[in-house]
Write a protein that holds these residues in place. Structure first.
Motif, PDB file in Angstrom:
ATOM      1  N   ASP A   1       0.855  -1.182   0.000  1.00  0.00           N
ATOM      2  CA  ASP A   1       0.000   0.000   0.000  1.00  0.00           C
ATOM      3  C   ASP A   1       0.894   1.236   0.000  1.00  0.00           C
ATOM      4  O   ASP A   1       1.571   1.514   0.988  1.00  0.00           O
ATOM      5  CB  ASP A   1      -0.901  -0.030   1.233  1.00  0.00           C
ATOM      6  CG  ASP A   1      -1.859   1.138   1.284  1.00  0.00           C
ATOM      7  OD1 ASP A   1      -1.387   2.287   1.366  1.00  0.00           O
ATOM      8  OD2 ASP A   1      -3.078   0.898   1.257  1.00  0.00           O
ATOM      9  N   LEU A   2       0.862   1.972  -1.096  1.00  0.00           N
ATOM     10  CA  LEU A   2       1.760   3.111  -1.254  1.00  0.00           C
ATOM     11  C   LEU A   2       1.472   4.222  -0.246  1.00  0.00           C
ATOM     12  O   LEU A   2       2.405   4.825   0.293  1.00  0.00           O
ATOM     13  CB  LEU A   2       1.676   3.641  -2.687  1.00  0.00           C
ATOM     14  CG  LEU A   2       2.792   4.543  -3.158  1.00  0.00           C
ATOM     15  CD1 LEU A   2       4.166   3.921  -2.950  1.00  0.00           C
ATOM     16  CD2 LEU A   2       2.595   4.904  -4.620  1.00  0.00           C
ATOM     17  N   GLU A   3       0.224   4.495   0.042  1.00  0.00           N
ATOM     18  CA  GLU A   3      -0.109   5.567   0.993  1.00  0.00           C
ATOM     19  C   GLU A   3       0.333   5.224   2.418  1.00  0.00           C
ATOM     20  O   GLU A   3       0.850   6.072   3.133  1.00  0.00           O
ATOM     21  CB  GLU A   3      -1.596   5.901   0.946  1.00  0.00           C
ATOM     22  CG  GLU A   3      -1.968   6.782  -0.217  1.00  0.00           C
ATOM     23  CD  GLU A   3      -1.121   8.054  -0.311  1.00  0.00           C
ATOM     24  OE1 GLU A   3      -0.987   8.777   0.699  1.00  0.00           O
ATOM     25  OE2 GLU A   3      -0.578   8.314  -1.398  1.00  0.00           O
ATOM     26  N   THR A   4       0.129   3.977   2.822  1.00  0.00           N
ATOM     27  CA  THR A   4       0.572   3.551   4.157  1.00  0.00           C
ATOM     28  C   THR A   4       2.094   3.620   4.247  1.00  0.00           C
ATOM     29  O   THR A   4       2.643   4.118   5.238  1.00  0.00           O
ATOM     30  CB  THR A   4       0.081   2.121   4.448  1.00  0.00           C
ATOM     31  OG1 THR A   4      -1.356   2.116   4.403  1.00  0.00           O
ATOM     32  CG2 THR A   4       0.559   1.631   5.801  1.00  0.00           C
TER      33      THR A   4
ATOM     34  N   HIS B   1       4.013   5.508   2.455  1.00  0.00           N
ATOM     35  CA  HIS B   1       4.375   6.925   2.403  1.00  0.00           C
ATOM     36  C   HIS B   1       4.306   7.540   3.804  1.00  0.00           C
ATOM     37  O   HIS B   1       5.242   8.210   4.230  1.00  0.00           O
ATOM     38  CB  HIS B   1       3.443   7.679   1.450  1.00  0.00           C
ATOM     39  CG  HIS B   1       3.568   9.158   1.548  1.00  0.00           C
ATOM     40  ND1 HIS B   1       4.621   9.850   1.011  1.00  0.00           N
ATOM     41  CD2 HIS B   1       2.772  10.076   2.145  1.00  0.00           C
ATOM     42  CE1 HIS B   1       4.468  11.138   1.271  1.00  0.00           C
ATOM     43  NE2 HIS B   1       3.357  11.301   1.955  1.00  0.00           N
ATOM     44  N   ARG B   2       3.228   7.301   4.509  1.00  0.00           N
ATOM     45  CA  ARG B   2       3.097   7.842   5.872  1.00  0.00           C
ATOM     46  C   ARG B   2       4.199   7.303   6.774  1.00  0.00           C
ATOM     47  O   ARG B   2       4.764   8.048   7.586  1.00  0.00           O
ATOM     48  CB  ARG B   2       1.709   7.519   6.439  1.00  0.00           C
ATOM     49  CG  ARG B   2       0.612   8.380   5.840  1.00  0.00           C
ATOM     50  CD  ARG B   2      -0.702   8.253   6.583  1.00  0.00           C
ATOM     51  NE  ARG B   2      -1.210   6.891   6.640  1.00  0.00           N
ATOM     52  CZ  ARG B   2      -1.927   6.304   5.687  1.00  0.00           C
ATOM     53  NH1 ARG B   2      -2.211   6.959   4.585  1.00  0.00           N
ATOM     54  NH2 ARG B   2      -2.348   5.076   5.825  1.00  0.00           N
ATOM     55  N   ARG B   3       4.509   6.048   6.621  1.00  0.00           N
ATOM     56  CA  ARG B   3       5.578   5.442   7.426  1.00  0.00           C
ATOM     57  C   ARG B   3       6.924   6.121   7.152  1.00  0.00           C
ATOM     58  O   ARG B   3       7.680   6.422   8.074  1.00  0.00           O
ATOM     59  CB  ARG B   3       5.649   3.951   7.121  1.00  0.00           C
ATOM     60  CG  ARG B   3       6.625   3.182   7.959  1.00  0.00           C
ATOM     61  CD  ARG B   3       6.452   1.710   7.691  1.00  0.00           C
ATOM     62  NE  ARG B   3       7.398   0.918   8.446  1.00  0.00           N
ATOM     63  CZ  ARG B   3       7.274  -0.381   8.628  1.00  0.00           C
ATOM     64  NH1 ARG B   3       6.246  -1.028   8.110  1.00  0.00           N
ATOM     65  NH2 ARG B   3       8.167  -1.042   9.327  1.00  0.00           N
TER      66      ARG B   3
ATOM     67  N   GLN C   1       8.775  13.361  -8.967  1.00  0.00           N
ATOM     68  CA  GLN C   1       8.237  12.008  -8.868  1.00  0.00           C
ATOM     69  C   GLN C   1       7.991  11.504 -10.293  1.00  0.00           C
ATOM     70  O   GLN C   1       7.101  11.994 -10.976  1.00  0.00           O
ATOM     71  CB  GLN C   1       6.935  12.001  -8.062  1.00  0.00           C
ATOM     72  CG  GLN C   1       7.095  12.457  -6.624  1.00  0.00           C
ATOM     73  CD  GLN C   1       7.890  11.456  -5.806  1.00  0.00           C
ATOM     74  OE1 GLN C   1       7.737  10.249  -5.941  1.00  0.00           O
ATOM     75  NE2 GLN C   1       8.751  11.973  -4.941  1.00  0.00           N
TER      76      GLN C   1
ATOM     77  N   ASN D   1       2.932   5.243  -9.615  1.00  0.00           N
ATOM     78  CA  ASN D   1       2.906   4.173  -8.619  1.00  0.00           C
ATOM     79  C   ASN D   1       4.231   4.016  -7.885  1.00  0.00           C
ATOM     80  O   ASN D   1       4.536   2.944  -7.364  1.00  0.00           O
ATOM     81  CB  ASN D   1       2.508   2.852  -9.272  1.00  0.00           C
ATOM     82  CG  ASN D   1       1.061   2.870  -9.711  1.00  0.00           C
ATOM     83  OD1 ASN D   1       0.207   3.473  -9.054  1.00  0.00           O
ATOM     84  ND2 ASN D   1       0.767   2.244 -10.829  1.00  0.00           N
TER      85      ASN D   1
ATOM     86  N   ARG E   1       7.015   6.303  -5.227  1.00  0.00           N
ATOM     87  CA  ARG E   1       7.327   7.496  -4.438  1.00  0.00           C
ATOM     88  C   ARG E   1       8.827   7.509  -4.195  1.00  0.00           C
ATOM     89  O   ARG E   1       9.395   6.506  -3.744  1.00  0.00           O
ATOM     90  CB  ARG E   1       6.607   7.502  -3.092  1.00  0.00           C
ATOM     91  CG  ARG E   1       5.115   7.626  -3.162  1.00  0.00           C
ATOM     92  CD  ARG E   1       4.664   8.998  -3.696  1.00  0.00           C
ATOM     93  NE  ARG E   1       3.227   9.039  -3.807  1.00  0.00           N
ATOM     94  CZ  ARG E   1       2.528   8.600  -4.856  1.00  0.00           C
ATOM     95  NH1 ARG E   1       3.154   8.073  -5.878  1.00  0.00           N
ATOM     96  NH2 ARG E   1       1.221   8.686  -4.872  1.00  0.00           N
TER      97      ARG E   1
ATOM     98  N   TYR F   1      12.059   9.156  -2.251  1.00  0.00           N
ATOM     99  CA  TYR F   1      12.389   9.818  -0.986  1.00  0.00           C
ATOM    100  C   TYR F   1      13.901   9.928  -0.846  1.00  0.00           C
ATOM    101  O   TYR F   1      14.655   9.235  -1.522  1.00  0.00           O
ATOM    102  CB  TYR F   1      11.895   8.976   0.202  1.00  0.00           C
ATOM    103  CG  TYR F   1      10.430   8.696   0.197  1.00  0.00           C
ATOM    104  CD1 TYR F   1       9.540   9.555   0.823  1.00  0.00           C
ATOM    105  CD2 TYR F   1       9.927   7.563  -0.433  1.00  0.00           C
ATOM    106  CE1 TYR F   1       8.172   9.291   0.822  1.00  0.00           C
ATOM    107  CE2 TYR F   1       8.571   7.293  -0.447  1.00  0.00           C
ATOM    108  CZ  TYR F   1       7.697   8.164   0.186  1.00  0.00           C
ATOM    109  OH  TYR F   1       6.356   7.903   0.172  1.00  0.00           O
TER     110      TYR F   1
END
Length: 122
Positions: free
Chosen positions: A83-86, A88-90, A102, A106, A108, A110
């Motif tokens: 899960d990319l959003e989860t 990402h938050r991590r 970017q 699909n 990200r 960093y």
């Protein structure tokens, strides 16, 4: 030569090897392996993957995207996530910096605390 030579890991330079190894362990949920001044390792699931970190006081972070006038990226790390959003938050909660550029929807991109580039992708 028919012998296959396995890759045992990747070594990243860092001003503080132990600190960066611990950061990746927290980010990825990996275990800390070697842990000595100037050298540390993060060991992935089932002990299959290993990232090592070597102390380098003169380390300079790369630019992203690359620029002829700045330190160019020699490599980057790719991590597959469910899960990319989860993820990402991590990454953001751990202190990673989301890069402005970017390249794909699909993925990200960093930077870790010392500037190494890494990607989460699905």
């Amino acid at each position: 030569m028919n012998e296959k030579i396995p890759l045992m890991g990747v070594v990243l330079d860092a001003p503080d090897a132990q600190e960066l190894a611990r950061w990746y362990c927290r980010l990825l949920g990996w275990e800390l392996g070697d842990d000595e001044e100037g050298w540390a390792t993060a060991i992935g699931p089932q002990g299959v993957t290993k990232l090592s970190f070597q102390g380098e006081p003169a380390y300079q972070p790369p630019s992203w995207p690359s620029s002829r006038e700045q330190q160019q990226m020699q490599l980057h790390l790719d991590f597959k996530v469910d899960d990319l959003e989860t993820a990402h938050r991590r990454a953001i909660d751990a202190g990673a910096r989301l890069m402005e550029f970017q390249p794909l929807p699909n993925v990200r991109v960093y930077a870790d605390p010392v500037g190494h580039i890494f990607c989460f992708f699905v």
